[in-house]
Motif scaffolding. Structure first.
Motif, PDB file in Angstrom:
ATOM      1  N   GLU A 109       0.807  -1.219   0.000  1.00  0.00           N
ATOM      2  CA  GLU A 109       0.000   0.000   0.000  1.00  0.00           C
ATOM      3  C   GLU A 109       0.840   1.268   0.000  1.00  0.00           C
ATOM      4  N   GLU A 122       6.049   3.089   9.808  1.00  0.00           N
ATOM      5  CA  GLU A 122       4.869   2.401   9.289  1.00  0.00           C
ATOM      6  C   GLU A 122       5.101   1.875   7.877  1.00  0.00           C
ATOM      7  N   GLU A 126       4.992  -2.063   6.622  1.00  0.00           N
ATOM      8  CA  GLU A 126       4.231  -2.524   5.459  1.00  0.00           C
ATOM      9  C   GLU A 126       5.094  -3.380   4.535  1.00  0.00           C
ATOM     10  N   ASP A 159      -1.377   5.164   9.449  1.00  0.00           N
ATOM     11  CA  ASP A 159      -2.203   5.158   8.243  1.00  0.00           C
ATOM     12  C   ASP A 159      -3.048   3.888   8.215  1.00  0.00           C
ATOM     13  N   GLY A 160      -4.352   4.052   7.901  1.00  0.00           N
ATOM     14  CA  GLY A 160      -5.259   2.913   7.912  1.00  0.00           C
ATOM     15  C   GLY A 160      -4.805   1.769   7.025  1.00  0.00           C
ATOM     16  N   ASN A 161      -4.086   2.067   5.945  1.00  0.00           N
ATOM     17  CA  ASN A 161      -3.610   1.020   5.034  1.00  0.00           C
ATOM     18  C   ASN A 161      -2.501   0.180   5.641  1.00  0.00           C
ATOM     19  N   TYR A 162      -1.858   0.698   6.702  1.00  0.00           N
ATOM     20  CA  TYR A 162      -0.688   0.021   7.256  1.00  0.00           C
ATOM     21  C   TYR A 162      -0.971  -0.663   8.594  1.00  0.00           C
ATOM     22  N   ARG A 163      -2.164  -0.576   9.114  1.00  0.00           N
ATOM     23  CA  ARG A 163      -2.390  -1.017  10.491  1.00  0.00           C
ATOM     24  C   ARG A 163      -2.222  -2.523  10.667  1.00  0.00           C
ATOM     25  N   LYS A 187       5.311   7.760  12.137  1.00  0.00           N
ATOM     26  CA  LYS A 187       5.960   8.677  11.206  1.00  0.00           C
ATOM     27  C   LYS A 187       7.450   8.850  11.513  1.00  0.00           C
TER      28      LYS A 187
END
Length: 393
Positions: A109, A122, A126, A159-163, A187
């Motif tokens: 992502e 983050e 990922e 980030d929601g894509n990395y949770r 971050k």
């Protein structure tokens, strides 16, 4: 799933026991035995994964960018697929072909994949998660992932894509919290020494967990010091520091106590034994030291000239207290380490503002090529990198 079996058992059953012989083949002039990430750095070098930044340097405190991290993953897990092309104009292109154009999907992502972009925690999570998926690593189930997410106090900042990726890396302890509360600091950026340690963890996870074995690869620094203590800076700028961390005079790490200790050094208090061995006799204004011989090996790396002074003075204030990066220059405090593009120094008071200036200033202590120590004002502009050893509030 059995998460907490011992690392030693995992090593014996799955990887075998290998003696460390890194001291004899160390090619780096800025990493010495005893440095907290020394064995991990030597492991990455012997594996051909991180080979240095040129001129015999590893640059342990250097920030990591996407080109470097993608190349690390490609060399570590897809070395037999790396090919070069006459059309390659950028050194990271062979690794990018593996990460992006193959079916490995290592970027997942991640959308900002420019080679010179700094790697945040983050984003690293990922890409590590994508390697684990690609290598069929045993992953925690949905319930375990959600339970892990619930333990991360700043998960809303991820980030929601990395949770999911962060939770998996956090669950297997490939990435840890940056303080005793388990704050993830998504971050935050990582340096090369920290990345070497994280590489050894991911390597073990792939070796152990992709076999279907459920041992926890854990925080696999090659030494036996538990990551997340004041004696081992772990994988973050402020890793779970021991709550009892103190200054070198035994006082708690507070701004008031740091100022008092700095004032003692300014008025003639002698440097510590380690600094004396490196040639320091005083930190007072106008005093001198040998800027080159010997090197001073500090918490953040080794240095000569201005870096030698700043690293020694920083250690003589904070001792073994862990460090983290400061992103807001207005938050600079006494004792913080400042890295300008061509100068290292120590702040000796908090940031302040002068009329007509929209950037902070501070007073600093620093050295240089001549080995002369000076105390005076300095502007903290956007190009400075700042490090602190104060605990998170």
């Amino acid at each position: 799933m059995k998460k907490k079996l011992s690392l030693l058992l995992a090593c014996v059953l799955c990887l075998g026991l290998m003696p460390c012989a890194y001291a004899d083949n160390n090619p780096f002039n800025d990493v010495a035995p005893g440095f907290w990430a020394y064995d991990a750095i030597m492991e990455t070098y012997n594996d051909g994964v991180m080979t240095g930044t040129g001129g015999g340097a590893f640059s342990p405190a250097g920030k990591l960018n996407m080109g470097q991290f993608t190349t690390i993953l490609a060399r570590a897990f897809y070395a037999d697929e790396i090919t070069t092309s006459p059309d390659d104009t950028l050194w990271w292109e062979p690794a990018y072909r593996i990460a992006y154009y193959s079916n490995h999907n290592l970027f997942g992502e991640v959308h900002n994949i420019a080679g010179n972009t700094e790697v945040t925690r983050e984003v690293m999570a990922e890409m590590m998660y994508r390697v684990m998926v690609d290598k069929s690593v045993v992953l925690p189930n949905d319930t375990e992932i959600q339970a892990t997410i619930n333990k991360i106090p700043d998960i809303a900042a991820v980030d929601g894509n990395y949770r999911t990726a962060v939770a998996v890396c956090y669950y297997w302890e490939l990435l840890a919290g940056v303080d005793a509360q388990g704050t993830f600091a998504p971050k935050g950026v990582l340096n090369r020494a920290q990345t070497a340690v994280i590489y050894t963890r991911l390597k073990k996870a792939v070796s152990v967990l992709s076999t279907g074995t459920t041992e926890n690869p854990g925080t696999t620094t090659p030494d036996t010091i538990t990551p997340g203590t004041a004696d081992n800076p772990g994988d973050a700028h402020n890793p779970q520091a021991a709550p009892s961390a103190t200054l070198t005079n035994g006082m708690p790490v507070t701004e008031e106590n740091v100022l008092a200790l700095i004032e003692e050094y300014k008025n003639g208090k002698e440097p510590g034994e380690k600094a004396k061995e490196a040639g320091f006799t005083s930190y007072t204004n106008g005093s001198t030291y040998d800027p080159y011989n010997p090197l001073y090996f500090g918490a953040i790396g080794s240095g000569t000239e201005c870096a030698k002074f700043a690293f020694a003075f920083w250690d003589d204030i904070f001792g073994d207290a862990p460090y983290r990066e400061v992103t807001d220059p207005w938050q600079i405090r006494p004792g913080d380490l400042i890295h300008f593009p061509s100068h290292w120094c120590i702040a000796v008071q908090s940031a302040y503002q002068e009329p007509g200036r929209d950037y902070p200033l501070t007073q600093t202590a620093g050295g240089g090529k001549a080995g002369s120590i000076g105390w005076g004002p300095n502007a903290i502009r956007g190009y400075a990198t700042l490090y602190t050893r104060y605990p998170l509030a």
